[in-house]
Design a protein around this motif. Sequence first.
Motif, PDB file in Angstrom:
ATOM      1  N   PRO A 188       1.877   7.544  -8.549  1.00 52.97           N
ATOM      2  CA  PRO A 188       1.588   8.961  -8.821  1.00 52.97           C
ATOM      3  C   PRO A 188       2.546   9.900  -8.093  1.00 52.97           C
ATOM      4  O   PRO A 188       2.898  10.956  -8.633  1.00 52.97           O
ATOM      5  CB  PRO A 188       0.157   9.119  -8.296  1.00 52.97           C
ATOM      6  CG  PRO A 188      -0.448   7.762  -8.460  1.00 52.97           C
ATOM      7  CD  PRO A 188       0.669   6.800  -8.145  1.00 52.97           C
ATOM      8  N   SER A 211       0.162   8.673 -14.238  1.00 55.98           N
ATOM      9  CA  SER A 211      -1.283   8.874 -14.162  1.00 55.98           C
ATOM     10  C   SER A 211      -1.953   7.691 -13.475  1.00 55.98           C
ATOM     11  O   SER A 211      -1.553   6.537 -13.661  1.00 55.98           O
ATOM     12  CB  SER A 211      -1.859   9.062 -15.561  1.00 55.98           C
ATOM     13  OG  SER A 211      -1.688   7.884 -16.327  1.00 55.98           O
ATOM     14  N   SER A 212      -2.964   8.006 -12.701  1.00 54.90           N
ATOM     15  CA  SER A 212      -3.682   6.946 -11.970  1.00 54.90           C
ATOM     16  C   SER A 212      -4.973   6.583 -12.675  1.00 54.90           C
ATOM     17  O   SER A 212      -5.357   7.178 -13.666  1.00 54.90           O
ATOM     18  CB  SER A 212      -3.969   7.417 -10.555  1.00 54.90           C
ATOM     19  OG  SER A 212      -4.691   8.622 -10.571  1.00 54.90           O
ATOM     20  N   VAL A 226       0.122   4.172 -13.695  1.00 53.54           N
ATOM     21  CA  VAL A 226       0.550   3.569 -12.431  1.00 53.54           C
ATOM     22  C   VAL A 226       0.964   2.116 -12.669  1.00 53.54           C
ATOM     23  O   VAL A 226       0.283   1.378 -13.375  1.00 53.54           O
ATOM     24  CB  VAL A 226      -0.589   3.631 -11.397  1.00 53.54           C
ATOM     25  CG1 VAL A 226      -0.245   2.798 -10.182  1.00 53.54           C
ATOM     26  CG2 VAL A 226      -0.858   5.067 -10.980  1.00 53.54           C
ATOM     27  N   THR A 285       5.673  11.433  -9.795  1.00 51.83           N
ATOM     28  CA  THR A 285       5.558  12.505 -10.775  1.00 51.83           C
ATOM     29  C   THR A 285       6.455  13.674 -10.376  1.00 51.83           C
ATOM     30  O   THR A 285       6.334  14.215  -9.272  1.00 51.83           O
ATOM     31  CB  THR A 285       4.101  12.972 -10.895  1.00 51.83           C
ATOM     32  OG1 THR A 285       3.318  11.911 -11.435  1.00 51.83           O
ATOM     33  CG2 THR A 285       4.004  14.203 -11.796  1.00 51.83           C
TER      34      THR A 285
END
Length: 121
Positions: free
Chosen positions: A88, A120-121, A14, A91
């Motif tokens: 996110p 990705s977080s 992120v 994505t």
Amino acid sequence: QVQLVESGGGLVQVGGSLRLSCAATGRTFSTYAMAWFRQAPGKEREFVAVIKRSSGSTYYADSVKGRFTISRDNAKNTVYLQMNNLKPEDTAAYYCNAVPNIGTPIGLEPWGQGTLVTVSS
């Protein structure tokens, strides 16, 4: 027949950045406006950004405005998507295509294989 080849996707955290590329072959690239689309798992393909054939005008979906920048190099038959401050919800598999004009985000050519972006977080 036009062939569209997307590249540059990957896994990013992120807030990170990616630059996607789309190389077009088989037709006069500079004739058309070019657009990026994306498709998240389980969702329909959606419009992201478009650029006029002369590179003079661009338009973005509200969800990416201020974070993504579309550009093109007609000499290289390539369109780019610079993606900054990724979230996110960005994505998705990303695709490019020629479109009739900046106000009509409908792909004119067969879709390429796309390039996957995972945030990705």
